[in-house]
Design an enzyme around this catalytic site. Structure first.
Site, PDB file in Angstrom:
ATOM      1  N   GLU A   1      -0.054  -8.090  -2.946  1.00  0.00           N
ATOM      2  CA  GLU A   1      -0.395  -9.339  -3.650  1.00  0.00           C
ATOM      3  C   GLU A   1      -1.755  -9.202  -4.323  1.00  0.00           C
ATOM      4  OE1 GLU A   1       0.580  -8.881  -0.571  1.00  0.00           O
ATOM      5  OE2 GLU A   1       1.695 -10.570   0.246  1.00  0.00           O
TER       6      GLU A   1
ATOM      7  N   CYS B   1      -4.429 -12.810   1.815  1.00  0.00           N
ATOM      8  CA  CYS B   1      -3.715 -12.912   0.529  1.00  0.00           C
ATOM      9  C   CYS B   1      -3.348 -14.345   0.208  1.00  0.00           C
ATOM     10  CB  CYS B   1      -2.484 -12.011   0.519  1.00  0.00           C
ATOM     11  SG  CYS B   1      -2.941 -10.282   0.293  1.00  0.00           S
TER      12      CYS B   1
ATOM     13  N   CYS C   1      -0.251 -12.102   4.077  1.00  0.00           N
ATOM     14  CA  CYS C   1      -1.228 -12.189   5.169  1.00  0.00           C
ATOM     15  C   CYS C   1      -2.204 -13.336   4.861  1.00  0.00           C
ATOM     16  CB  CYS C   1      -1.972 -10.865   5.338  1.00  0.00           C
ATOM     17  SG  CYS C   1      -3.209 -10.555   4.057  1.00  0.00           S
TER      18      CYS C   1
ATOM     19  N   TYR D   1      -8.655   2.643   7.535  1.00  0.00           N
ATOM     20  CA  TYR D   1      -7.592   1.627   7.489  1.00  0.00           C
ATOM     21  C   TYR D   1      -7.982   0.254   6.913  1.00  0.00           C
ATOM     22  CZ  TYR D   1      -4.921   4.851  10.512  1.00  0.00           C
ATOM     23  OH  TYR D   1      -4.262   5.922  11.041  1.00  0.00           O
TER      24      TYR D   1
ATOM     25  N   ASN E   1       1.052  -2.186  -2.265  1.00  0.00           N
ATOM     26  CA  ASN E   1      -0.046  -1.969  -1.318  1.00  0.00           C
ATOM     27  C   ASN E   1      -0.569  -0.541  -1.441  1.00  0.00           C
ATOM     28  OD1 ASN E   1       2.496  -1.284  -0.133  1.00  0.00           O
ATOM     29  ND2 ASN E   1       1.639  -1.376   1.913  1.00  0.00           N
TER      30      ASN E   1
ATOM     31  N   ALA F   1      -7.405   6.117   4.367  1.00  0.00           N
ATOM     32  CA  ALA F   1      -7.627   6.759   5.666  1.00  0.00           C
ATOM     33  C   ALA F   1      -8.555   5.910   6.526  1.00  0.00           C
ATOM     34  CB  ALA F   1      -8.209   8.156   5.470  1.00  0.00           C
TER      35      ALA F   1
ATOM     36  N   GLU G   1      -3.053   1.977   0.658  1.00  0.00           N
ATOM     37  CA  GLU G   1      -3.782   2.144   1.916  1.00  0.00           C
ATOM     38  C   GLU G   1      -4.875   3.200   1.805  1.00  0.00           C
ATOM     39  OE1 GLU G   1      -0.706   2.676   4.876  1.00  0.00           O
ATOM     40  OE2 GLU G   1      -0.149   0.543   4.717  1.00  0.00           O
TER      41      GLU G   1
END
Ligand code: THU
Length: 140
Positions: free
Chosen positions: A61, A95, A92, A54, A48, A52, A50
């Site tokens: 995945e 995904c 999730c 979000y 994953n 800033a 990420e």
């Protein structure tokens, strides 16, 4: 479980946990890794990433799928998701749909905990009544 699948789980686990270690997750601190094998036996992994901002973050995945497409693969035979803790990390909703795009309903999804406990399900169990490419052809 057949021996071959166990060997695949072992191999995918190593790749997924190695990817998990590279996770860029300074906001959630939740490190996820994923690895997949294609129908042509190619291997790809991802973590994953990420941001800033979000909502712009990318799941492990999704990263593994991007690597597969960039590497010339197109169909997922089996995919494994490495959790950072003792619970299974199920993909999730987004995904699940992304995996299904490149998988058959009975494609195996292996969930593995930090200490190596494994739960295997099919993508259809995770995403029943999926909307797929065939549905986009039904215009009336
Ligand atoms: N995440 C994944 O990478 N895969 C999953 O299956 C569930 C969640 C990531 C997204 C975000 O970077 C972090 O985990 C916390 O939600």
């Amino acid at each position: 479980m057949p021996k071959l699948t166990n060997q695949t789980i072992q191999l995918l686990s190593e790749l997924a946990f190695s990817a998990q270690a590279k996770s860029y997750s300074p906001y959630s601190k939740f490190k996820v890794g994923a690895a997949l094998i294609t129908d042509g036996e190619q291997l790809f992994s991802g973590c994953n990433v990420e941001n800033a901002s979000y909502p712009l973050g990318q799941c492990a995945e999704s990263s593994a799928i991007s690597a597969m497409i960039n590497g010339g693969g197109s169909r997922i035979k089996e995919i494994l998701i490495a959790s950072p803790n003792d619970d299974f990390c199920a993909p999730c909703g987004g995904c699940r749909q992304k995996i299904r795009e490149f998988a058959d309903g009975n494609t195996l999804v292996h969930l593995v905990t930090k200490h190596g406990k494994v739960k295997t399900v099919t993508i259809s169990e995770l995403l029943p009544l999926a909307f797929t490419e065939q549905d986009t052809k039904k215009l009336s």
